[in-house]
Structure formats: C-alpha cells, structure tokens
Design a protein around this motif. Sequence first.
Motif, PDB file in Angstrom:
ATOM      1  N   SER A 101     -16.819  14.893  -6.031  1.00 37.40           N
ATOM      2  CA  SER A 101     -17.579  14.408  -4.867  1.00 37.40           C
ATOM      3  C   SER A 101     -18.412  15.497  -4.202  1.00 37.40           C
ATOM      4  O   SER A 101     -19.125  15.219  -3.249  1.00 37.40           O
ATOM      5  N   ALA A 102     -18.298  16.722  -4.660  1.00 32.42           N
ATOM      6  CA  ALA A 102     -18.920  17.835  -3.931  1.00 32.42           C
ATOM      7  C   ALA A 102     -20.441  17.737  -3.966  1.00 32.42           C
ATOM      8  O   ALA A 102     -21.024  17.328  -4.972  1.00 32.42           O
ATOM      9  N   PRO A 103     -21.100  18.091  -2.862  1.00 30.37           N
ATOM     10  CA  PRO A 103     -22.564  18.167  -2.894  1.00 30.37           C
ATOM     11  C   PRO A 103     -23.011  19.251  -3.870  1.00 30.37           C
ATOM     12  O   PRO A 103     -22.274  20.206  -4.126  1.00 30.37           O
ATOM     13  N   GLN A 104     -24.220  19.063  -4.411  1.00 30.54           N
ATOM     14  CA  GLN A 104     -24.685  19.958  -5.484  1.00 30.54           C
ATOM     15  C   GLN A 104     -24.729  21.424  -5.084  1.00 30.54           C
ATOM     16  O   GLN A 104     -24.488  22.292  -5.908  1.00 30.54           O
ATOM     17  N   ASP A 105     -25.052  21.669  -3.812  1.00 31.23           N
ATOM     18  CA  ASP A 105     -25.219  23.070  -3.403  1.00 31.23           C
ATOM     19  C   ASP A 105     -23.914  23.684  -2.887  1.00 31.23           C
ATOM     20  O   ASP A 105     -23.907  24.802  -2.381  1.00 31.23           O
ATOM     21  N   ALA A 106     -22.816  22.966  -3.039  1.00 38.22           N
ATOM     22  CA  ALA A 106     -21.557  23.457  -2.466  1.00 38.22           C
ATOM     23  C   ALA A 106     -21.168  24.823  -3.021  1.00 38.22           C
ATOM     24  O   ALA A 106     -20.582  25.650  -2.328  1.00 38.22           O
ATOM     25  N   LYS A 107     -21.509  25.043  -4.300  1.00 40.41           N
ATOM     26  CA  LYS A 107     -21.060  26.292  -4.928  1.00 40.41           C
ATOM     27  C   LYS A 107     -21.912  27.504  -4.548  1.00 40.41           C
ATOM     28  O   LYS A 107     -21.592  28.627  -4.927  1.00 40.41           O
TER      29      LYS A 107
END
Length: 248
Positions: free
Chosen positions: A47-53
Amino acid sequence: MEAKTVAKGTAMFKNGLKLQWLGHAAFKITTPGGKVIYIDPWLDNPSAPQDAKQVDRADIIIVTHGHFDHIGNTVDIAKSTNAKVISNFEVSLFLKSKGVPENNLIGINTSGSVEVEGIKMTMVYADHSSGITDGDLVINGGTAAGFVIRLENGYTLYDTGDTGIFSDMRLIAKLYKPRTVMLCIGGFYTMGPFEAAEAVKMLKPNVVVPMHYGTFPILSGTPEALRKLIPRSVKTKVAAPKPGEILE
Ligand SMILES: [Zn+2]
C-alpha cells in the motif's frame, strides 16, 4: 451511532505536528521541532506510496517488534541517515548483526524510556509475538511492544504496534495520556474493529489513526467498521488517511 469523522486534509494538530501514514504499520512523524521519526518503516509494503522509499532524513526509527513487516527497511534507512533506532533489546542485537552502527542502536524493554533529541519514547506492553525471519531461520526477536512517544512540546502519541486487546490499555491511558493513537484494526494477526473499538473506549484519545489493515485481503478490518462500533459518547475522532496522506 457513528463517531465523528475527520475529513481528509482537515487540520488536526495545532502544534506543527505532521503524521503521515505510509501504508500497513509504517508512519512518518515530523515533530513540531522538525525532527523526523519513522515507525515500523516497511516502505515497500503493497500500500505504500511510490515515493515512500525516498528517505532524505530520519532522526529516529522506532521498531515495535521483529516481524518482517515492521523491521521492513530499517537497516537501509538507519545506515543511510544515521538515525537512532529504538526497539526491544533482541531486535537491536539483530540490527547490529546486519551492520547498523552500534552507537545508533537503543534496545530497551517494557516500561523503559529513552529520550533522544528531546523526544521521549517509552516501550509499553503489546500482546503479540516478535520472531525475526532471517532467510530460512526464525530468530528470537524478544517481546512485541507498543511505543508511547512524547514530543518536544509534550504532545503524546501512542502506537499500539501489533497487538490483541488487553485491559492494561487503561493503565497506558492513565500513565501517559496519549492524545493520538495509531491503532491496529486489520484482524487476523491483531485486533479487528470489534476489539479496537473497546481499545478506543479505554484509551479515549482525541484522534485514532487506524493501521495494519487493507495491506492484504486477510487484514479485512476497516475504519468504517471501527467508527460504527465507537459509541457517540466517546469523543474520539477516527482519522483514516489514505497511504501517503499527511495529517497536520
Ligand atoms: Zn507482527
């Protein structure tokens, strides 16, 4: 009989606090003093947003227990940011074995507190397990925990971690008076909405942010189900940001 719903994007904290849900049990807190805290940073969860990392800064990482979906990307983030990592003792030994600098590891245990950069973290009880998966092995990960986080200005949050319901949540409410609670509601591995509503009645925070739901179909609890189960007499607001959304 529904509890009050907070519209997305509504101002919730008057003190500069920003709370971003990154999906699953992962949160990014930006404190009123500008410190950045990650909790259970599994930043490539489904579920993480793409820019989370893209982690530019982390001052503190809190790991509630040893399960893979909570340790997540802690090793990489800790190495790239030099953040202090707060966890139970056994998880801190595991992180040391994976190359996180020993000076940045703070392994405590239940009812223990540590203060880092003016932010006080207290490890509290959780009713859950904590085994660490390492290849084909399962390593003893100590005891699962929740964390109470007291910010520079005294504002207090409580992340339950993964847990079943337990009546000593009343004691946590009495001792630490958390105003915002990040509460697991998915069911199967943790409380579902039925138990989580009882937890809200015990904790009576201003705001509850549901977590550990929706990542996989099996984590089927929903914020809507939780809202319906909280009596109107309890003034807690259920804020359910989408992954990536920031409550501020
Ligand atoms: Zn777990």
